[in-house]
Design a protein around this motif. Sequence first.
Motif, short mmCIF file in Angstrom:
data_model
loop_
_atom_site.label_atom_id
_atom_site.label_comp_id
_atom_site.label_asym_id
_atom_site.label_seq_id
_atom_site.Cartn_x
_atom_site.Cartn_y
_atom_site.Cartn_z
N THR A 74 -27.00 -12.03 -19.57
CA THR A 74 -27.79 -13.06 -18.90
C THR A 74 -27.89 -14.32 -19.75
O THR A 74 -27.81 -15.44 -19.23
CB THR A 74 -29.20 -12.51 -18.59
OG1 THR A 74 -29.09 -11.36 -17.75
CG2 THR A 74 -30.05 -13.56 -17.91
N ARG A 101 -26.52 -18.12 -18.90
CA ARG A 101 -27.45 -19.25 -18.89
C ARG A 101 -26.97 -20.38 -19.80
O ARG A 101 -27.06 -21.55 -19.45
CB ARG A 101 -28.83 -18.77 -19.34
CG ARG A 101 -29.91 -19.85 -19.29
CD ARG A 101 -31.17 -19.36 -19.98
NE ARG A 101 -30.98 -19.22 -21.42
CZ ARG A 101 -31.61 -18.33 -22.18
NH1 ARG A 101 -32.47 -17.48 -21.65
NH2 ARG A 101 -31.37 -18.28 -23.48
N GLU A 102 -26.44 -20.03 -20.96
CA GLU A 102 -26.06 -21.05 -21.93
C GLU A 102 -24.66 -21.60 -21.68
O GLU A 102 -24.36 -22.74 -22.04
CB GLU A 102 -26.14 -20.48 -23.36
CG GLU A 102 -27.52 -20.01 -23.76
CD GLU A 102 -28.57 -21.10 -23.62
OE1 GLU A 102 -28.24 -22.28 -23.89
OE2 GLU A 102 -29.71 -20.80 -23.25
N PRO A 118 -22.83 -21.66 -18.36
CA PRO A 118 -22.82 -21.30 -16.95
C PRO A 118 -21.41 -21.34 -16.37
O PRO A 118 -20.59 -22.20 -16.73
CB PRO A 118 -23.70 -22.38 -16.30
CG PRO A 118 -24.49 -22.97 -17.42
CD PRO A 118 -23.63 -22.86 -18.63
#
Length: 345
Positions: free
Chosen positions: A191, A195-196, A198
């Motif tokens: 995850t 998020r970092e 994308p």
Amino acid sequence: MRDHTLRIGSLVQDYLSGHFSRIRQAQRSQRITPTPRWDFLYPTHLFLVESNDHVIAEALGYCADFAGKLVVAKRTIQFTEDHFDQFRVRDDKPALVVGVSHLVLTGLVFTRADETDGLVSRLPSVRGLGQRYRLHRAQGSGSLIAFSREVEVCVLKNCLFVNASTGVFRLKSVHFALIMHKDVDLNVLATVLERELPPLTAAGVVEPPSAMAKAMLLAGQLQSLYLSPTVHETTIGSFFSAHPQLLHSALGATDHIYEPILPWVDRPPGVDREAINPDMLLQRPDGFWDIVDFKTAALQQTNLTKGGHARRRFIDYVYEGLAQLANYAEYFSLPANSALAQEKY
């Protein structure tokens, strides 16, 4: 390394490799908008480091093409801070202690307040690489950053660590790194990666505006490697092989062969190995080849000689390197061995 550590490394390697491969494919097919002003640079290596409490995964390298998969280099250290400290001198007053489970740090220069006056004059690249903020502590020495056991995932993006001791500065450049608890949940890690970095974005690539900027970025990461204690010579050699422009421009080489394996055809008495394996062969402009053996910096030595004036001599570390080169020279002094090398390469 433990099995879970290897699974962490595989997850990070697979995600980053897939992410950068998709960006490279989109770039080739001109499916990126707006059109990039400068060429993208991609990492080439993943440095996987295991300490007592954490696993560090750091992306290294800047290459205009992406090979499809990051090359993994492994290292084991005692304390997580060892990866960021380049003098092995620390106290109990780090500039920053990361004590939360999740944290992202972007565009920071980690330094000491009393180093600031001489910082830019000694390391002018610090001013030009886009860092806006400096995180410092006036007192103490040693660690610029420390990580508690509560850290599950900490992300570093475009950060610089200015280590200093007795007026000597060493700069560590971190483009993208993850500091993870050794037992981090792999689903949580996945995850964080999404998020970092994308999907369907160009996050993580670098766009240097000039050849000088590109050279400074690459030189900074090479410096980070060879000034890091316990980094293996093979890791530095692999970095050179992925970025041959470093050797071509610095040493005037026109071509290179990384870690050639050359069996002894004509073996003198006393030779107990089947082959020689130099770190690299470099071709000179005149067509001849130089034999190169890389040695890491002797960071713990204050002198490369020992003994008094009448008996001064090199320390063993230097003599070991000389012995290796003498062995290679003996190999190529025999016509049968030279003929094999020329035929093979």
